[in-house]
Design a protein around this motif. Structure first.
Motif, PDB file in Angstrom:
ATOM      1  N   PHE A  18      49.668  49.712  34.299  1.00 41.18           N
ATOM      2  CA  PHE A  18      49.121  49.759  35.650  1.00 41.18           C
ATOM      3  C   PHE A  18      49.148  51.169  36.223  1.00 41.18           C
ATOM      4  N   GLY A  19      48.743  52.151  35.439  1.00 42.44           N
ATOM      5  CA  GLY A  19      48.693  53.524  35.916  1.00 42.44           C
ATOM      6  C   GLY A  19      47.532  53.751  36.861  1.00 42.44           C
ATOM      7  N   PRO A  20      47.331  54.984  37.330  1.00 46.05           N
ATOM      8  CA  PRO A  20      46.202  55.283  38.222  1.00 46.05           C
ATOM      9  C   PRO A  20      44.878  54.840  37.620  1.00 46.05           C
ATOM     10  N   GLY A  21      44.083  54.135  38.425  1.00 44.85           N
ATOM     11  CA  GLY A  21      42.791  53.637  37.959  1.00 44.85           C
ATOM     12  C   GLY A  21      42.828  52.263  37.347  1.00 44.85           C
ATOM     13  N   ALA A  22      44.016  51.648  37.226  1.00 43.83           N
ATOM     14  CA  ALA A  22      44.140  50.306  36.641  1.00 43.83           C
ATOM     15  C   ALA A  22      44.227  49.262  37.743  1.00 43.83           C
ATOM     16  N   MET A  23      43.670  48.095  37.488  1.00 44.75           N
ATOM     17  CA  MET A  23      43.706  46.993  38.451  1.00 44.75           C
ATOM     18  C   MET A  23      44.786  45.999  38.074  1.00 44.75           C
ATOM     19  N   GLN A  24      45.334  45.350  39.080  1.00 46.56           N
ATOM     20  CA  GLN A  24      46.295  44.272  38.884  1.00 46.56           C
ATOM     21  C   GLN A  24      46.183  43.305  40.047  1.00 46.56           C
ATOM     22  N   VAL A  25      46.678  42.101  39.862  1.00 39.71           N
ATOM     23  CA  VAL A  25      46.643  41.077  40.898  1.00 39.71           C
ATOM     24  C   VAL A  25      48.057  40.871  41.415  1.00 39.71           C
ATOM     25  N   LEU A  26      48.247  41.044  42.720  1.00 32.32           N
ATOM     26  CA  LEU A  26      49.558  40.875  43.333  1.00 32.32           C
ATOM     27  C   LEU A  26      49.901  39.399  43.482  1.00 32.32           C
ATOM     28  N   SER A  27      51.121  39.133  43.903  1.00 27.42           N
ATOM     29  CA  SER A  27      51.590  37.751  43.985  1.00 27.42           C
ATOM     30  C   SER A  27      50.824  36.925  45.006  1.00 27.42           C
ATOM     31  N   ASP A  28      50.216  37.579  46.011  1.00 32.10           N
ATOM     32  CA  ASP A  28      49.446  36.833  47.006  1.00 32.10           C
ATOM     33  C   ASP A  28      47.992  36.650  46.591  1.00 32.10           C
ATOM     34  N   GLY A  29      47.632  37.069  45.385  1.00 34.24           N
ATOM     35  CA  GLY A  29      46.276  36.886  44.887  1.00 34.24           C
ATOM     36  C   GLY A  29      45.336  38.037  45.150  1.00 34.24           C
ATOM     37  N   THR A  30      45.811  39.114  45.779  1.00 31.81           N
ATOM     38  CA  THR A  30      44.964  40.258  46.072  1.00 31.81           C
ATOM     39  C   THR A  30      44.843  41.158  44.853  1.00 31.81           C
ATOM     40  N   SER A  31      43.624  41.528  44.509  1.00 31.94           N
ATOM     41  CA  SER A  31      43.388  42.461  43.421  1.00 31.94           C
ATOM     42  C   SER A  31      43.403  43.879  43.977  1.00 31.94           C
ATOM     43  N   VAL A  32      44.242  44.736  43.403  1.00 34.56           N
ATOM     44  CA  VAL A  32      44.372  46.107  43.879  1.00 34.56           C
ATOM     45  C   VAL A  32      44.214  47.056  42.701  1.00 34.56           C
TER      46      VAL A  32
END
Length: 644
Positions: free
Chosen positions: A15-29
């Motif tokens: 999950f470095g700079p430029g990578a996407m992930q989904v947080l526990s509340d469902g938000t994609s960041v």
């Protein structure tokens, strides 16, 4: 407020700079660039996060390596306590969202702090004061140069690079199927509609050069190309500063080819092993705390000045007691050796008849040269076994070293999209994707983390290996594997590799030993790793290191080194070779013309030689038990055929 928790090492990979992930509340960041990881405040002490790894800094051309900051609560009894309430910034991406009820598509800013709700007045809702949360769209668009942007919803539905619809009101509808053809975007304003079929496809362009293009670029609008606009949302550039010119490809935001972290790792070796200076003094100066003080003191020196003993003692303050055993003259001699690159002894090189052109891995060779003999330093301890190994093992593996302590540093220096490797783009371009502007203090740095461990280093008999490599049966067996990889490399833009018998032999042996050690030593296969030292020529590298570096206490318990002792390791090698002679999937496995990832393995499957990908340097490619144990029809094919 959108926030989440991630382990610090995950900000290096995946999950470095430029990578996407989904947080526990469902938000994609998407993880933001390095520009704002360490905000310049009065309580910032960035040197606390410093990792001293001189070889990686020199190799990557940066001045510093830092671990990602960790979050610490502010102590109101000590408001000046450094490095509190620090976090790695992220941005909400994709920016487009849709309502699960009315299916309306709407964009939102990248810095949206709260989960947005539907604002469409026609949206059915349980009561007048409650509106459903919006869900982010599952599609994005990206290019091979590393750019990323929202899928062009407005342009796609209107089939125009510059749509004429003034107030588009879009909706994302589904026909209930599981394919892209069942997803459809509609514009209620002008009644335009279009499915998402083939947005991820690649096709051959019709121009004279015959370059590959994408369906999204070639067919968004007929007779006009829709190319990448150079967007970098993780740097706050949602629209892009200038046109990239590369074809755009649609993708699911969770697809594996959206982000490939480029990580460089290194086993720490002392900066010098000169005997002209007291080794205890060098160990004290290379201690992490004193090394950090040296770095801070160096920044305050006048230009051209060198660090002296008095400066170091003054900068060390409460840690100056670590240097009390040495006088100023001794400290000046040690600092002159460590601080002045011109005083550094040359890195040991292969025998005189081997030139630098023959050895393609100079970075690895520095480790190889240090691991071959005994060494005692604060970060690396290599011991020669006190007793000899049994003659049959010593004949094939004459050099075995016990690495009682090691420190591995892993650095993120860039990333790729679409293809895991890219030989068409300069490395500096990949590194530039990590930040928007150069740092204000002029110190270029990269994110990294360290893990401690132990290991076993072994090296094959040079003369026997040279004779074995000249066997025509060995070359004949590996030729189809090399051809397949060349085809795969051309198709998937991979870097070319020399698939040599030495590489396949050492790589397969490492896998067999790791599988055997998991049974006899108690470690999980995911906690053991391989590190190959391979280069061509009679005097080239031909060693391998099996080590633990899992980032927890399991890597420092001493069990792996204990298994490498004489009287134990002979049994590990013999059992590994015996178990490799027959696989539970034989005769299918041993007779396979090509299997595994990209069909770049011969006699190697999950029942005998494959490992978790975190343990393997080659993604479980280039494996063949036949080169280790031999074949029923060709017993002389195996390097270890003579081992009973």
């Amino acid at each position: 407020m959108i926030h989440g928790k991630v382990r610090r090492a995950q900000f290096v990979t995946p999950f470095g700079p430029g990578a996407m992930q989904v947080l526990s509340d469902g938000t994609s960041v998407i993880t933001a660039g390095l520009d704002h990881w360490f905000p310049h405040t009065s309580t910032l002490d960035q040197e606390e996060f410093r990792i001293h790894e001189w070889r990686l800094e020199r190799h990557l051309g940066v001045q510093a390596l830092y671990t990602p900051p960790d979050y610490r609560k502010r102590d109101y009894r000590d408001p000046d306590k450094p490095n509190t309430r620090m976090s790695v910034p992220v941005l909400r991406f994709p920016a487009w969202s849709f309502c699960p009820r009315c299916r309306s598509l709407t964009p939102h800013p990248l810095n949206e702090l709260e989960r947005p709700r539907c604002t469409d007045q026609s949206c059915p809702r349980p009561n007048a004061t409650w509106a459903p949360y919006l869900a982010q769209v599952p599609f994005v668009a990206l290019c091979e140069r590393g750019h990323l942007q929202d899928f062009p919803w407005v342009e796609w539905v209107h089939k125009a690079v510059n749509p004429q619809c003034r107030r588009p009101k879009l909706k994302l509808r589904t026909a209930g199927g599981g394919t892209l053809a069942s997803q459809r975007v509609e514009c209620d304003t002008c009644k335009a509609h279009r499915s998402l079929e083939r947005i991820t496809s690649v096709e051959q362009a019709s121009n004279d050069q015959g370059q590959d293009t994408t369906y999204l670029t070639a067919h968004l609008e007929e007779d006009a190309e829709f190319i990448c606009r150079g967007a970098a949302p993780w740097l706050g550039e949602a629209d892009g500063a200038e046109t990239c010119g590369q074809p755009l490809r649609g993708s699911l935001r969770g697809a594996s080819n959206v982000y490939y972290a480029l990580v460089k790792s290194s086993i720490f070796i002392p900066q010098t092993s000169s005997t002209a200076v007291d080794p205890d003094l060098l160990a004290a100066l290379e201690d992490p705390i004193i090394a950090r003080v040296r770095s801070i003191a160096r920044d305050y020196l006048p230009e051209g000045a060198t660090l002296r003993a008095a400066d170091l003692r003054r900068a060390a303050r409460t840690n100056a007691f670590r240097l009390n055993a040495f006088d100023d003259a001794q400290l000046d001699a040690g600092l002159a050796l460590l601080e002045d690159p011109a005083q550094q002894p040359p890195v040991p090189s292969p025998d005189s008849e081997t030139t630098a052109a023959v050895d393609p891995a100079p970075f690895r060779y520095e480790e190889y040269a240090r691991l071959r003999d005994a060494l005692d330093s604060p970060e690396l301890v290599v011991r020669v076994p006190q007793r000899p190994y049994k003659a049959d093992i010593a004949h094939l593996v004459p050099r075995i070293r016990l690495v009682e302590k090691l420190r591995e540093t892993r650095v993120l220096w860039g990333f790729n999209r679409i293809f895991a490797e890219s030989h068409t783009t300069h490395a500096a371009t990949r590194m530039a994707l990590l930040r928007r502007t150069a740092p204000e203090d002029g110190i270029a740095w990269l994110p990294a983390y360290t893990v401690l461990g132990e290991g076993i280093y072994l090296e094959l008999n040079r003369e026997r290996l040279a004779d074995w490599e000249t066997n025509p049966l060995v070359d004949q067996r590996l030729r189809p594997m090399a051809r397949r990889f060349q085809h795969v490399a051309d198709e998937r833009h991979l870097n070319r590799r020399d698939v040599s018998p030495r590489l396949v032999l050492l790589h397969t042996l490492a896998h067999l030993l790791i599988n055997q050690l998991t049974l006899e030593c108690g470690y999980s296969s995911a906690s053991l790793r391989e590190r190959l030292y391979v280069s061509p020529g009679t005097h080239g590298m031909n060693g391998l290191l099996i080590y633990t570096a899992a980032g927890d206490a399991e890597g420092t318990l001493g069990g792996l080194v204990r298994m490498g002792e004489p009287g134990r390791f002979e049994g590990v090698i013999k059992n590994a070779i015996d178990n490799a002679r027959w696989c539970s999937s034989d005769p299918v496995c041993i007779g396979s013309p090509g299997q595994g990832p990209d069909s770049c393995n011969l006699a190697a499957c999950h029942s005998c030689a494959l490992l978790p990908e975190t343990a393997c340097e080659e993604f479980n490619r280039f494996l063949d038990r036949g080169l280790v144990t031999g074949m029923l029809k060709d017993p002389d094919l195996g390097f270890f055929t003579s081992l009973d």
